[in-house]
Design a protein around this motif. Structure first.
Motif, PDB file in Angstrom:
ATOM      1  N   SER A 161      -8.722 -39.543 -74.079  1.00  0.00           N
ATOM      2  CA  SER A 161      -9.682 -40.702 -73.356  1.00  0.00           C
ATOM      3  C   SER A 161     -10.111 -39.803 -72.242  1.00  0.00           C
ATOM      4  CB  SER A 161      -8.859 -41.897 -72.912  1.00  0.00           C
ATOM      5  OG  SER A 161      -7.911 -41.630 -71.840  1.00  0.00           O
ATOM      6  N   ARG A 162      -9.476 -39.182 -71.570  1.00  0.00           N
ATOM      7  CA  ARG A 162     -10.257 -38.182 -70.316  1.00  0.00           C
ATOM      8  C   ARG A 162     -11.592 -37.485 -70.824  1.00  0.00           C
ATOM      9  NH1 ARG A 162      -6.004 -35.451 -67.173  1.00  0.00           N
ATOM     10  NH2 ARG A 162      -4.439 -36.843 -68.529  1.00  0.00           N
ATOM     11  N   SER A 163     -11.242 -36.701 -72.112  1.00  0.00           N
ATOM     12  CA  SER A 163     -12.643 -35.975 -72.540  1.00  0.00           C
ATOM     13  C   SER A 163     -13.729 -37.082 -72.946  1.00  0.00           C
ATOM     14  CB  SER A 163     -12.094 -34.969 -73.469  1.00  0.00           C
ATOM     15  OG  SER A 163     -11.462 -35.677 -74.479  1.00  0.00           O
ATOM     16  N   ALA A 164     -13.200 -37.945 -73.520  1.00  0.00           N
ATOM     17  CA  ALA A 164     -14.234 -38.850 -74.173  1.00  0.00           C
ATOM     18  C   ALA A 164     -14.910 -39.796 -72.787  1.00  0.00           C
ATOM     19  CB  ALA A 164     -13.743 -40.072 -74.936  1.00  0.00           C
ATOM     20  N   ALA A 165     -14.165 -39.989 -71.832  1.00  0.00           N
ATOM     21  CA  ALA A 165     -14.951 -40.435 -70.681  1.00  0.00           C
ATOM     22  C   ALA A 165     -15.856 -39.421 -70.276  1.00  0.00           C
ATOM     23  CB  ALA A 165     -13.784 -40.863 -69.649  1.00  0.00           C
ATOM     24  N   ARG A 166     -15.595 -38.130 -70.147  1.00  0.00           N
ATOM     25  CA  ARG A 166     -16.374 -37.057 -69.374  1.00  0.00           C
ATOM     26  C   ARG A 166     -17.703 -37.223 -70.384  1.00  0.00           C
ATOM     27  NH1 ARG A 166     -12.393 -32.589 -68.680  1.00  0.00           N
ATOM     28  NH2 ARG A 166     -11.383 -33.917 -67.121  1.00  0.00           N
ATOM     29  N   ILE A 167     -17.571 -37.158 -71.645  1.00  0.00           N
ATOM     30  CA  ILE A 167     -18.623 -36.955 -72.535  1.00  0.00           C
ATOM     31  C   ILE A 167     -19.441 -38.501 -72.377  1.00  0.00           C
ATOM     32  CG2 ILE A 167     -19.512 -37.224 -75.048  1.00  0.00           C
ATOM     33  CD1 ILE A 167     -16.810 -35.550 -75.430  1.00  0.00           C
ATOM     34  N   MET A 168     -19.026 -39.552 -72.237  1.00  0.00           N
ATOM     35  CA  MET A 168     -19.673 -40.518 -72.113  1.00  0.00           C
ATOM     36  C   MET A 168     -20.517 -40.927 -70.540  1.00  0.00           C
ATOM     37  SD  MET A 168     -18.029 -43.551 -74.043  1.00  0.00           S
ATOM     38  CE  MET A 168     -16.150 -43.097 -74.166  1.00  0.00           C
ATOM     39  N   MET A 169     -19.877 -40.176 -69.736  1.00  0.00           N
ATOM     40  CA  MET A 169     -20.598 -40.020 -68.409  1.00  0.00           C
ATOM     41  C   MET A 169     -21.447 -39.145 -67.901  1.00  0.00           C
ATOM     42  SD  MET A 169     -17.784 -41.003 -65.420  1.00  0.00           S
ATOM     43  CE  MET A 169     -16.851 -39.307 -65.641  1.00  0.00           C
ATOM     44  N   ILE A 199     -25.869 -35.994 -65.647  1.00  0.00           N
ATOM     45  CA  ILE A 199     -26.873 -35.002 -65.729  1.00  0.00           C
ATOM     46  C   ILE A 199     -28.236 -35.500 -65.287  1.00  0.00           C
ATOM     47  CG2 ILE A 199     -28.448 -33.586 -67.589  1.00  0.00           C
ATOM     48  CD1 ILE A 199     -25.755 -33.497 -69.015  1.00  0.00           C
ATOM     49  N   LEU A 200     -28.711 -36.634 -65.695  1.00  0.00           N
ATOM     50  CA  LEU A 200     -29.831 -37.428 -65.158  1.00  0.00           C
ATOM     51  C   LEU A 200     -29.792 -37.410 -63.793  1.00  0.00           C
ATOM     52  CD1 LEU A 200     -32.358 -38.611 -66.864  1.00  0.00           C
ATOM     53  CD2 LEU A 200     -31.210 -40.843 -65.871  1.00  0.00           C
ATOM     54  N   LEU A 201     -28.827 -37.898 -63.083  1.00  0.00           N
ATOM     55  CA  LEU A 201     -28.867 -38.131 -61.465  1.00  0.00           C
ATOM     56  C   LEU A 201     -29.000 -36.400 -60.955  1.00  0.00           C
ATOM     57  CD1 LEU A 201     -26.226 -40.664 -60.933  1.00  0.00           C
ATOM     58  CD2 LEU A 201     -28.788 -41.019 -60.438  1.00  0.00           C
ATOM     59  N   LEU A 202     -28.311 -35.770 -61.794  1.00  0.00           N
ATOM     60  CA  LEU A 202     -28.236 -34.325 -60.942  1.00  0.00           C
ATOM     61  C   LEU A 202     -29.813 -33.674 -60.996  1.00  0.00           C
ATOM     62  CD1 LEU A 202     -25.711 -33.164 -59.793  1.00  0.00           C
ATOM     63  CD2 LEU A 202     -25.821 -31.636 -62.060  1.00  0.00           C
ATOM     64  N   GLY A 203     -30.276 -33.972 -62.310  1.00  0.00           N
ATOM     65  CA  GLY A 203     -31.768 -33.469 -62.458  1.00  0.00           C
ATOM     66  C   GLY A 203     -32.422 -34.067 -61.491  1.00  0.00           C
ATOM     67  N   LEU A 248     -31.812 -32.415 -58.312  1.00  0.00           N
ATOM     68  CA  LEU A 248     -31.904 -30.933 -58.127  1.00  0.00           C
ATOM     69  C   LEU A 248     -33.358 -30.397 -58.351  1.00  0.00           C
ATOM     70  CD1 LEU A 248     -28.721 -29.490 -59.793  1.00  0.00           C
ATOM     71  CD2 LEU A 248     -29.544 -29.469 -57.371  1.00  0.00           C
ATOM     72  N   VAL A 249     -34.087 -31.076 -59.296  1.00  0.00           N
ATOM     73  CA  VAL A 249     -35.482 -30.417 -59.447  1.00  0.00           C
ATOM     74  C   VAL A 249     -36.399 -30.491 -58.292  1.00  0.00           C
ATOM     75  CG1 VAL A 249     -37.539 -30.732 -60.944  1.00  0.00           C
ATOM     76  CG2 VAL A 249     -34.958 -30.792 -62.096  1.00  0.00           C
ATOM     77  N   PRO A 250     -36.270 -31.673 -57.672  1.00  0.00           N
ATOM     78  CA  PRO A 250     -37.368 -31.919 -56.408  1.00  0.00           C
ATOM     79  C   PRO A 250     -36.589 -30.845 -55.352  1.00  0.00           C
ATOM     80  CG  PRO A 250     -36.854 -34.055 -57.344  1.00  0.00           C
ATOM     81  CD  PRO A 250     -35.783 -33.118 -57.953  1.00  0.00           C
ATOM     82  N   LEU A 251     -35.419 -30.858 -55.249  1.00  0.00           N
ATOM     83  CA  LEU A 251     -34.806 -29.939 -54.086  1.00  0.00           C
ATOM     84  C   LEU A 251     -35.315 -28.527 -54.495  1.00  0.00           C
ATOM     85  CD1 LEU A 251     -33.379 -29.890 -51.707  1.00  0.00           C
ATOM     86  CD2 LEU A 251     -31.240 -29.501 -53.071  1.00  0.00           C
TER      87      LEU A 251
END
Lengths: 333, 288
Positions: B6-14, B19-23, B26-29
């Motif tokens: 369930s932990r790895s499933a949670a990781r995939i679902m998050m 990635i969106l938030l990080l991008g 990070l991209v503008p920065l």
């Protein structure tokens, strides 16, 4: 110091009269307990004495002086709240010092009083902790400490033990009683638990719907309740009430007999019935007896080791001199 | 529940959200950092190659840099002071039982829903206009000379506009905090002989400290990058040029992307310095 007199006190919230005209005198040094079912106005009465609520009419006198419209802090009373109401952001020391600080007492005197209160209440090791780091009993003691250092003319307790677990409650009950013996200050204590009232009080005030039902020492109330309500409220388990033919035999509308005043007898006794639930406490056993033809259930106290179990037929003999008789208005005859 | 699976499933679902938030961040920065080391003038030759730290040196040595920093801090501090003090007072007022409480509370919250640009325009044209503004009429009614707010007290005017927008936020958070105060504590302090002001100082204010911390931290984040209010009122004139407005001018008015990007990096550093101080001062309230 510490004689409190209520003269024709009333209190209404809007159109609802919570306390009808009420007179009461609390003598100096007395441990008075207000007891009654929830919603009977006992806390309101305490708050009126404290000054946290304004009286609608009537006069409150403390040590002979009219205190009806005096601010709470000026009445010389200290209160211990149900939730303890400790200040969560202050250490125990600062909590206890707060009333003295507000009174502008000098630091040396403050320290002396804190030290003696902490020693009396076993709080010396906890003075620099915050309330959040203390157990329920310790918080209770801090609240009492905060009250003691003011050296009030009377202490007011608003159901102070209701948030503690059963074992701690018995311990704190003893501590408060001992504190009263030592300080000999007037104490007014509000509770809904008649056991607390019986064990601690010099004087019990039984309240119902804002009215005083009876005032007296614990044993007075136990032996000679003025009416059916007091008879049922004081004593545990509750008194048995029997109406109808059996009561008519005694020239009463209703008779009452306490479980401890009914003996388990052999065949041919006055009453008999079938044992329903039996509660074994070790020292005592309480039988709930059905099918007696007298009332739904008759509660009987027997010795701990009596060999009767659920479903057995049981024969009962009430002690004739312990029967209370009531008229149809519920008053004792 | 927390099995390996369930932990790895949670990781995939998050993952998509992360990635969106990080991008997004990070991209503008990265682009800001990239441009800050280049001489990049879109209308005057485009990308003119790497210049090292020249942009950074030029941005700081500009005569408008330090005034911009101090203007930024002045607005932040001014608005924080006004909103937290008035917010506490308003929260206490709104906590009192009164007729029409629900409507009053909604009205108090309302300014927070007005867009910054709109509210600044409304203030500028309807209140602060020295000829037709309501304040001008009020001044004239009392026989005083109308104040030309945005030219005579530009900084005060902007602080007032921004405070008006943020006061509801502070009030709302402080009101909910004040409502959670145990009334027995107040009664106990009353029995202990504390007069009204002492009760406020020793009981109410400490109880509000955590909510105040949240208000101050969140407001600081938004106030450091304040822009719209300045853009539609003074346009950075009369000493109201904040760091973010200065960056805007460098990039869009001077068309110097490299210089503006260096300024952006300075803004990040300034924000971090302010955040560090704030966390030191008020952050400890969040621990307990």
């Amino acid at each position: 110091m510490g004689r409190i007199q209520l003269k024709q006190i009333t209190k209404s919230f809007g159109n609802v009269e919570v306390i009808p005209p009420l007179d009461l005198t609390i003598e100096e040094g007395e441990f008075t307990v207000f007891v009654g079912p929830s919603g009977c106005g006992k806390s309101t009465l305490l708050r009126l004495i404290a000054g946290l609520e304004d009286t609608t009419s009537g006069v409150i006198e403390i040590d002979g002086a009219d205190a009806t419209s005096l601010a709470p802090a000026k009445r010389g009373l200290a209160m211990v709240f149900q939730s303890y109401a400790l200040y969560p952001h202050m250490t125990v020391r600062k909590n206890i010092a707060f009333p003295m600080k507000m009174a502008g007492m000098d630091q040396a005197e403050q320290d002396k009083r804190i030290a003696s209160a902490a020693a009396a209440l076993n709080l010396t090791d906890y003075l620099d902790r915050r309330p959040g780091q203390l157990s329920g009993g310790q918080r209770q003691r801090v609240a009492i400490g905060r009250a003691i250092v003011r050296e009030p003319s009377a202490f007011l307790f608003d159901e102070p033990l209701s948030n503690l677990d059963a074992a701690l409650r018995v311990g704190m009950r003893m501590e408060i009683s001992e504190l009263h013996k030592k300080l000999e200050t007037t104490m007014i204590y509000v509770t809904h638990d008649q056991v607390e009232a019986m064990t601690m009080a010099d004087k019990i005030v039984v309240l119902q719907a804002g009215r005083i039902e009876q005032v007296g020492s614990p044993m007075e109330l136990y032996r000679t309740p003025r009416n059916r309500f007091v008879a049922g409220f004081i004593g545990s388990p509750k008194m048995n009430f029997i109406e109808g033919e059996e009561a008519a035999k005694q020239n009463a509308h209703c008779i009452g007999i306490r479980p401890e005043h009914i003996d388990v007898a052999s065949e041919g006794a006055s009453w008999s019935g079938v044992v329903g639930v039996s509660e074994h406490l070790g020292s005592d056993t309480f039988f709930h007896v059905h099918d007696t033809g007298l009332a739904d259930t008759i509660t009987v106290r027997a010795d701990g080791e009596v060999g009767i179990t659920s479903g057995d037929r049981i024969y009962l003999e009430p002690r004739a001199d312990m029967i209370h008789r009531f008229d149809d208005a519920g008053l004792s005859l | 529940m927390a099995t390996q699976h369930s932990r790895s499933a949670a990781r995939i679902m998050m993952a998509p959200a992360v990635i969106l938030l990080l991008g997004w961040m990070l991209v503008p920065l990265m682009m800001t950092l990239y441009f800050s080391f280049k001489k990049y003038l879109p209308l005057r030759g485009g990308d003119l190659g790497w210049v090292g730290f020249e942009n950074y040196a030029r941005f700081v040595s500009s005569s408008s840099f330090w005034p911009a920093v101090s203007a930024t801090l002045m607005i932040v501090v001014g608005v924080l002071l006004i909103t937290s003090i008035l917010g506490v007072l308003l929260a206490i007022l709104l906590d009192q039982p009164m007729w029409g409480q629900g409507i009053v509370r909604i009205l108090v919250i309302a300014p927070f829903f007005v867009m910054p640009t709109v509210s600044a325009l409304v203030w500028k044209n309807m209140f602060m206009d020295p000829v037709n503004g309501l304040l001008a009429h009020l001044w004239k009614f009392f026989g005083a000379d109308p104040v030309a707010w945005l030219t005579e007290v530009p900084m005060g005017s902007i602080i007032m506009i921004v405070s008006w927008q943020w006061l509801p936020f502070a009030t709302l958070i402080l009101l909910t905090a004040i409502q959670s105060l145990d009334s027995e504590q107040l009664e106990a302090s009353e029995m202990d002989g504390a007069p009204v002001l002492a009760r406020f100082w020793y009981i109410v204010l400490p109880h509000l400290s955590r909510a105040l911390t949240v208000v101050i931290l969140i407001q600081t984040i938004f106030l450091l990058s304040i822009f719209a209010e300045i853009f539609v009122t003074t346009q950075g004139a009369f000493g109201t040029k904040t760091l973010s407005y200065l960056i805007f001018q460098r990039v869009l008015e001077s068309q110097n992307v490299g210089l503006g990007s260096a300024g952006g990096v300075y803004a990040i550093i300034l924000a971090n310095i302010v955040a560090l101080f704030l966390m030191r001062i008020v952050g400890k309230n969040l621990d307990t």
